[in-house]
Design a protein around this motif. Sequence first.
Motif, short mmCIF file in Angstrom:
data_model
loop_
_atom_site.label_atom_id
_atom_site.label_comp_id
_atom_site.label_asym_id
_atom_site.label_seq_id
_atom_site.Cartn_x
_atom_site.Cartn_y
_atom_site.Cartn_z
N ASN A 20 1.01 -1.34 0.18
CA ASN A 20 -0.13 0.17 0.03
C ASN A 20 0.59 1.50 -0.24
OD1 ASN A 20 -1.81 2.27 0.32
ND2 ASN A 20 -2.91 0.98 2.39
N VAL A 21 0.92 1.99 -0.77
CA VAL A 21 1.57 3.02 -1.07
C VAL A 21 1.13 4.75 -0.96
CG1 VAL A 21 2.86 4.82 -2.45
CG2 VAL A 21 2.97 2.10 -2.54
N TRP A 22 -0.23 4.61 -1.73
CA TRP A 22 -1.00 5.67 -1.10
C TRP A 22 -2.52 5.17 0.03
CZ3 TRP A 22 -5.39 7.48 -2.57
CH2 TRP A 22 -6.23 8.77 -2.23
N ARG A 23 -2.96 5.76 0.58
CA ARG A 23 -4.44 5.75 0.73
C ARG A 23 -5.42 7.04 1.37
NH1 ARG A 23 -2.21 4.81 6.33
NH2 ARG A 23 -2.42 6.63 7.43
N PHE A 24 -6.62 6.92 1.02
CA PHE A 24 -7.69 8.10 1.39
C PHE A 24 -7.13 8.32 2.85
CE2 PHE A 24 -11.03 10.72 2.59
CZ PHE A 24 -10.99 11.53 2.46
N ASP A 25 -6.81 9.29 3.44
CA ASP A 25 -6.79 10.23 4.77
C ASP A 25 -6.81 11.39 4.85
OD1 ASP A 25 -6.65 10.87 7.44
OD2 ASP A 25 -4.89 9.41 7.54
N PRO A 26 -8.36 11.84 5.46
CA PRO A 26 -9.62 13.43 5.43
C PRO A 26 -8.05 14.37 6.13
CG PRO A 26 -10.15 11.77 6.83
CD PRO A 26 -9.00 10.38 6.40
N VAL A 27 -7.26 13.59 7.23
CA VAL A 27 -6.16 14.72 7.41
C VAL A 27 -5.38 15.39 6.24
CG1 VAL A 27 -4.38 14.88 9.01
CG2 VAL A 27 -6.25 13.43 9.54
N LEU A 28 -5.24 14.42 5.71
CA LEU A 28 -4.00 15.16 4.47
C LEU A 28 -4.89 15.46 2.76
CD1 LEU A 28 -0.45 13.97 4.82
CD2 LEU A 28 -1.90 16.63 5.08
N ASP A 29 -6.25 14.50 2.89
CA ASP A 29 -7.03 14.69 1.84
C ASP A 29 -8.05 15.67 1.42
OD1 ASP A 29 -5.25 13.06 0.63
OD2 ASP A 29 -6.00 11.47 1.23
N ILE A 30 -7.72 16.39 1.37
CA ILE A 30 -9.32 17.69 2.01
C ILE A 30 -10.26 17.58 0.25
CG2 ILE A 30 -9.51 19.66 2.48
CD1 ILE A 30 -6.98 19.79 3.81
N ARG A 31 -12.01 17.02 1.60
CA ARG A 31 -12.97 17.39 0.23
C ARG A 31 -13.13 18.94 0.43
NH1 ARG A 31 -14.37 11.74 2.96
NH2 ARG A 31 -13.87 10.32 0.65
N ILE A 50 -11.41 16.60 -4.39
CA ILE A 50 -10.94 16.07 -3.39
C ILE A 50 -8.93 16.77 -3.58
CG2 ILE A 50 -9.29 13.97 -1.88
CD1 ILE A 50 -11.49 12.66 -2.51
N LEU A 51 -8.48 17.33 -2.92
CA LEU A 51 -7.59 18.06 -2.78
C LEU A 51 -6.56 17.56 -1.68
CD1 LEU A 51 -5.24 19.70 -4.00
CD2 LEU A 51 -6.14 21.56 -2.33
N GLU A 52 -5.09 16.78 -2.33
CA GLU A 52 -3.93 15.76 -1.43
C GLU A 52 -3.53 17.40 -1.49
OE1 GLU A 52 -2.59 12.76 -3.04
OE2 GLU A 52 -4.33 12.34 -4.95
N CYS A 53 -2.76 17.12 -0.07
CA CYS A 53 -1.76 18.06 0.57
C CYS A 53 -0.71 18.01 0.65
CB CYS A 53 -2.10 18.39 1.51
SG CYS A 53 -4.38 19.54 1.35
N ASP A 54 -0.22 16.60 0.29
CA ASP A 54 0.89 15.87 0.87
C ASP A 54 1.90 16.11 -1.00
OD1 ASP A 54 -0.36 13.48 -0.05
OD2 ASP A 54 0.52 12.51 1.16
N GLU A 55 2.34 15.27 -0.94
CA GLU A 55 3.99 15.12 -2.32
C GLU A 55 2.68 14.03 -3.42
OE1 GLU A 55 4.63 13.73 -0.10
OE2 GLU A 55 7.18 14.69 0.79
N GLY A 56 1.38 13.42 -3.16
CA GLY A 56 0.61 12.80 -3.81
C GLY A 56 -0.18 13.74 -4.94
N ARG A 57 0.04 14.96 -5.01
CA ARG A 57 -0.42 15.64 -5.93
C ARG A 57 0.22 15.89 -6.97
NH1 ARG A 57 -1.09 20.41 -1.98
NH2 ARG A 57 1.19 21.66 -2.30
N PHE A 58 1.36 15.68 -7.14
CA PHE A 58 2.61 15.20 -8.09
C PHE A 58 2.98 14.32 -8.62
CE2 PHE A 58 3.53 18.93 -4.98
CZ PHE A 58 3.74 20.10 -5.91
#
Length: 137
Positions: A29-40, A72-80
């Motif tokens: 598992n390399v990524w998971r949805f997490d409401p702390v860093l993945d904002i709706r 959803i906006l990812e707030c870590d490196e995932g958005r790149f």
Amino acid sequence: MMTVRCYLAPSEIEGLGVFCRDDICKGQNVWRFDPVLDIRYPASILDSVEPHVREFLERYSYPDWTDPTRIILECDEGRFMNHADDPNLDFSDQVHGFARWDIPAGTELTCHYATFTLGEIQMQPPRHQVRASASAA
């Protein structure tokens, strides 16, 4: 949210990319949805923000599969993370991203945008000016 240590670096695909610091095993598992860093956000926010904010959100957010009225906006490196036709990560369940094969440290992590995008995929021109070294002018 990225669940592995990663970093941003120039990508041969486009602009910046996400690279893994450590080896990743097939199925990990390399990524998971997490409401702390993945904002709706309500998708309607795009109609009321300044143009440069809209441009940012249109580039880095994606539709919420559980509620199409939200993005959803990812707030870590995932958005790149960049698109690849044969990506090394599988996001087909929209809640997790798993390695499709063993991935050595230093490899760019990629996904197929169609696995979490509703409708037509719209590629955008590069946003960031990436230089080979800090001393480049």
